[in-house]
Motif scaffolding. Structure first.
Motif, short mmCIF file in Angstrom:
data_model
loop_
_atom_site.label_atom_id
_atom_site.label_comp_id
_atom_site.label_asym_id
_atom_site.label_seq_id
_atom_site.Cartn_x
_atom_site.Cartn_y
_atom_site.Cartn_z
N UNK A 190 32.83 2.98 -4.31
CA UNK A 190 31.86 1.95 -3.95
C UNK A 190 30.47 2.38 -4.41
N UNK A 191 29.65 2.94 -3.50
CA UNK A 191 28.31 3.43 -3.82
C UNK A 191 27.84 4.28 -2.66
N UNK A 192 26.84 5.11 -2.93
CA UNK A 192 26.22 5.91 -1.87
C UNK A 192 25.62 4.95 -0.84
N UNK A 193 25.82 5.27 0.44
CA UNK A 193 25.26 4.46 1.53
C UNK A 193 24.05 5.18 2.11
N UNK A 194 22.98 4.44 2.32
CA UNK A 194 21.76 5.01 2.89
C UNK A 194 21.68 4.64 4.36
N UNK A 234 30.07 6.94 5.62
CA UNK A 234 30.85 7.74 4.67
C UNK A 234 32.13 7.00 4.28
N UNK A 235 32.77 6.39 5.27
CA UNK A 235 33.97 5.60 4.97
C UNK A 235 33.63 4.43 4.06
N UNK A 236 32.51 3.77 4.36
CA UNK A 236 32.09 2.61 3.56
C UNK A 236 31.73 3.00 2.13
N UNK A 237 31.27 4.24 1.95
CA UNK A 237 30.88 4.69 0.61
C UNK A 237 32.08 5.00 -0.28
N UNK A 238 33.27 5.02 0.30
CA UNK A 238 34.49 5.35 -0.46
C UNK A 238 34.41 6.75 -1.06
N UNK A 239 33.76 7.64 -0.31
CA UNK A 239 33.67 9.03 -0.76
C UNK A 239 32.47 9.33 -1.64
N UNK A 240 31.65 8.34 -1.98
CA UNK A 240 30.48 8.59 -2.82
C UNK A 240 29.38 9.34 -2.06
N UNK A 241 29.37 9.24 -0.74
CA UNK A 241 28.44 10.03 0.05
C UNK A 241 27.38 9.21 0.77
N UNK A 242 26.60 9.91 1.59
CA UNK A 242 25.59 9.29 2.45
C UNK A 242 24.28 10.05 2.33
N UNK A 243 23.18 9.31 2.25
CA UNK A 243 21.83 9.88 2.35
C UNK A 243 21.20 9.30 3.60
N UNK A 244 20.83 10.17 4.54
CA UNK A 244 20.25 9.73 5.81
C UNK A 244 18.78 10.15 5.85
#
Length: 277
Positions: free
Chosen positions: A1-5, A71-81
């Protein structure tokens, strides 16, 4: 998917931008007596001048739940908080604890925005827009860090009593003289709220606020945000002056401070955040 912020509700982001960029927001809390109000979720009237009103950050458990969903929504692409300054809140530290409990340091990257309000929100927007292009985790993280370091924040308040009571003002700003005859212009420096100068009249204080923002913009292409609490006319006037003096702005956002910041800043506060081009 894409990185989630991910960010916290103190970022004060307009709802349409949160939805457009699929940003995940963790609510902070306003405490009224024994009642905990979740910012942005629970509707309630707040007396911002009351000694009985305080705030608290998000807990590690609350942050972990949102990080895991992101993280689940990113499909493994990762999270920036991206969270408000660790000098002003325990939320960033709670986030670090949550990431450790998840054993996800390589997949969830934390950023201290070194600010609050849209000084957190603008780096969030920059990172989320970068993520929307399909950029990898490292690039989205670098975008948030860069915007956080470049942001300059100036805030005009009526009184500093609430800030001092809550421990949000640095020791260097503890002496103001009579606030009945001066208007404190504050700034955020390396995540700490400090006194920039004292101004005799409100009109001069607004002029100083605008001048500080224009100087920080370094010419064309800056991103600017104006925030206020119960001072819509003043905020719109400041925004109009900034448009006039900085005609080549990349973006200008005008919005209110959220409740968790409003408790400390008080009614009548007006702030400007600038990220140079």
């Amino acid at each position: 998917m894409a990185v989630v912020v991910v960010t916290d509700s103190s970022a004060s982001l307009p709802a349409d931008l949160v939805d457009e960029l699929a940003i995940a927001v963790v609510p902070l809390h306003v405490l009224v007596g024994d009642q905990a109000i979740r910012e942005g979720i629970d509707a309630v009237d707040i007396d911002y001048g009351s000694d009985a009103v305080s705030t608290s950050g998000a807990s590690p458990g609350e942050l972990r739940a949102v990080y895991e969903q992101a993280l689940t929504r990113s499909d493994g692409d990762g999270v920036v908080a991206v969270h408000l300054s660790r000098q002003l809140s325990g939320t960033w530290e709670a986030g670090r604890q949550a990431v450790r409990e998840m054993a996800a340091e390589d997949r969830v990257h934390l950023v201290d925005s070194l600010g609050a309000g849209l000084a957190t929100g603008l780096p969030v927007l920059a990172a989320a827009r970068r993520a929307k292009t399909g950029a990898p985790l490292a690039e989205v993280y670098a975008t948030a860090v860069s915007a956080s370091r470049e942001a300059r924040t100036f805030i005009l308040v009526n009184r500093t009593e609430q800030l001092r009571r809550g421990g949000r003002l640095s020791a260097a700003a503890s002496f103001f003289g009579s606030e009945l005859v001066t208007k404190p212009l504050l700034q955020i420096v390396e995540g700490r709220l400090e006194l920039r100068e004292k101004v005799r009249t409100r009109s001069k204080a607004y002029a100083k606020l605008v001048a500080a923002a224009v100087e920080s913009a370094h010419g064309a292409g800056a991103t600017v945000a104006v925030q206020h609490l119960g001072a819509e006319d003043a905020a719109n006037t400041v925004a109009g002056q900034l448009r006039e003096k900085l005609p080549d702005l990349r973006e200008l956002i005008v919005t209110e401070f959220g409740p968790t910041l409003a408790v400390h800043l008080g009614v009548g506060a007006v702030g400007v955040v600038v990220i140079p081009a």
